[in-house]
Design an enzyme around this catalytic site. Structure first.
Site, PDB file in Angstrom:
ATOM      1  N   GLU A 174       0.829  -1.215   0.000  1.00  0.00           N
ATOM      2  CA  GLU A 174       0.000   0.000   0.000  1.00  0.00           C
ATOM      3  C   GLU A 174       0.860   1.262   0.000  1.00  0.00           C
ATOM      4  OE1 GLU A 174      -3.305  -0.188   2.798  1.00  0.00           O
ATOM      5  OE2 GLU A 174      -4.163  -1.843   1.640  1.00  0.00           O
ATOM      6  N   GLU A 296      -5.026  -8.621  -0.486  1.00  0.00           N
ATOM      7  CA  GLU A 296      -5.865  -8.276   0.671  1.00  0.00           C
ATOM      8  C   GLU A 296      -7.304  -8.161   0.184  1.00  0.00           C
ATOM      9  OE1 GLU A 296      -4.588  -5.178   3.351  1.00  0.00           O
ATOM     10  OE2 GLU A 296      -2.476  -5.676   3.041  1.00  0.00           O
TER      11      GLU A 296
END
Ligand code: AHR
Length: 493
Positions: A174, A296
């Site tokens: 991220e 994810e």
């Protein structure tokens, strides 16, 4: 209207990569500590510090690949703090998750041991946000170099002579957010730089995964593919189902139908996200060499009342089971591009398989979906078309049924069906083209009476799969009556 499924049992649409059934375990809340790691001196039965009950349960779902150590934790993790004698390891603060002490007792050696115990391949996520190129490069050397080198010698001193086999390595997490708040252009350059030093030693060939987009950030995918496609094997995508957005997630146990509907709608949105990101990837990689790695995914609700807000502990209901089934059906549909997916997270965090309380452990409805669907791992996806009735609430519609089918190495066909409708059963006619007489059928179903049905430490088997015989056969046709809010897997042959 009856729902109609047509399966061409002789037409394979390619293999469903077993890694689609992958997992993610972060140093977050009670996932690693308490969930997996209790330490050798714990009264909870363990093997070298890892709890036996959790490993036993997880072995039954065949976890193919396990991502670690984060998540946001990965971009603050300095791997050298987590090797060597445990009593000497640095104590740090897990600043991202609850501000608790991280004693580094679970590090690289312990993670590799866990993967061995589970029979899972490791997927390590390296630190780009606050780490250095050298640190990342030395971690790979530490894990995989065979022979004489500073890191291999150190590994040897720490009790492990043989290198580990490591395929999957993520270059950051991220990086548009907790991994450094970068712009895609900046991260693309950093990716190019960092990955240069993620070396292949000996026969160990690393599959390099670049940090990908959040949800519908298509520009991120465009820039990464344009600037670095030739240097990556995989590109990640993160998408969570939060019913009303990140700041208003709602309770996992909310039984209102509005909550059910919006959750199903958001789960189905995964299909659009994969299609649109894939279209961009196709532009730069028409042969689909680069895997989409959805490392994810899952539901993200409010934490259970009274628990640490930074620990992301939530209950898990039949609603989560439907979310899992829908995601798998979608991943299968895109199995030419989706090469791995990792549910967040395996134990005690977000959409978990297993919840623990001291020495007690329960299996969640999501666990049962992973267990029922494991038959699809590495199987040939079969050509399938579906016409479905609608599930309506207020003035919105969703398809009421979702389906997928595959053929395993022994020629058995596995058909998975989800009925999203929480109040009405769904009749599905299934035409199995290419089979003249449908015989040797067995099925299982996971369903419940209440929209928030779940398992507790006092009632651990409230939601669990049972044998399913709600079908009739006539020639090559199967007529299935799916109970409301159900996930069913039917095996033919
Ligand atoms: O899974 C929880 C968190 O969600 C991860 O640490 C992060 O990568 C994502 O935002």
């Amino acid at each position: 209207m009856t729902n109609k499924v047509i399966i061409n049992t002789d037409v394979s649409k390619g293999k469903i990569n077993k890694n689609i059934y992958g997992h993610f375990a972060e140093h977050l809340g009670r996932c690693i500590y308490e969930g997996f790691w209790v330490g050798e001196d714990s009264h909870i039965e363990n093997t070298n510090g890892i709890r036996n009950d959790v490993v036993e349960a997880l072995k039954n779902i065949n976890i193919p690949v396990l991502r670690w150590p984060g998540g946001c934790f990965a971009d603050e993790y300095h791997w050298k703090d987590g090797v060597g004698p445990r009593e000497d390891r640095k104590r740090m603060v897990n600043t991202h998750w609850g501000g608790v002490v991280e004693n580094n007792h679970f590090g690289t050696h312990e993670f590799m041991m866990l993967c061995d115990m589970l029979g899972a391949e490791p997927y390590i996520c390296g630190n780009v946000g606050s780490g250095t190129v050298q640190e990342m490069s030395e971690w790979v050397e530490y894990m995989t170099f065979d022979g004489e080198s500073p890191m291999a010698n150190w590994r040897n001193e720490n009790g492990r002579k043989e290198p580990w086999s490591l395929t999957y390595f993520g270059v950051g997490n991220e990086n548009w957010g907790c991994g450094g708040n970068m712009r895609p252009e900046f991260y693309a350059d950093l990716y190019r730089q960092f990955q240069t030093y993620v070396r292949n030693y000996g026969d160990n060939k690393i599959y390099k995964i670049a940090g990908g987009a959040n949800v519908d950030d298509y520009r991120w995918t465009e820039v990464l593919m344009r600037e670095a496609a030739h240097l990556m094997d995989g590109l990640s995508l993160h998408y969570y189902v939060h019913p009303h957005g990140f700041w208003n997630k709602g309770s996992a146990l909310d039984a209102r139908e509005e909550e059910w509907f919006i959750t199903m709608k958001k789960a189905l949105h995964m299909d659009e996200l994969i299609s649109k990101h894939s279209t961009i990837m196709d532009k730069y990689d028409p042969d689909k060499r680069i895997g989409m790695i959805i490392d994810e995914w899952g539901t993200w609700f409010d934490v259970e009342p009274g628990t640490n807000p930074g620990f992301l502990y939530q209950q898990n209901t039949i609603r989560d089971a439907l979310v899992a089934g829908l995601h798998f059906n979608i991943f299968h549909e895109h199995s030419d591009r989706v090469q791995m997916a990792n549910i967040a997270q395996t134990v005690n965090v977000l959409q978990a398989m297993v919840l623990t309380e001291g020495e007690k452990m329960i299996l969640t409805p999501t666990y049962h979906v992973f267990e029922m669907y494991k038959v699809h791992q590495d199987a040939e996806k079969l050509d399938l078309s579906i016409e479905t009735d609608t599930y309506q609430l207020n003035d919105e519609n969703l398809p009421s049924v979702s389906a997928t089918a595959s053929k395993d190495a022994d020629g058995r066909i596995h058909l998975s069906l989800c009925n999203l409708n929480p109040s009405e059963e769904s009749k599905v006619t299934v035409e199995l083209r290419g089979i003249s007489n449908v015989e040797n059928i067995a099925g299982r179903v996971l369903t419940a009476e209440e929209r928030n049905a779940h398992n507790t430490f006092d009632n651990p088997e409230n939601v669990k799969p049972v044998a399913f015989d709600g079908y009739e056969v006539e020639g090559e046709q199967l007529t299935v009556t799916l109970p409301n809010m159900a996930v069913a897997v039917i095996t033919i042959g």
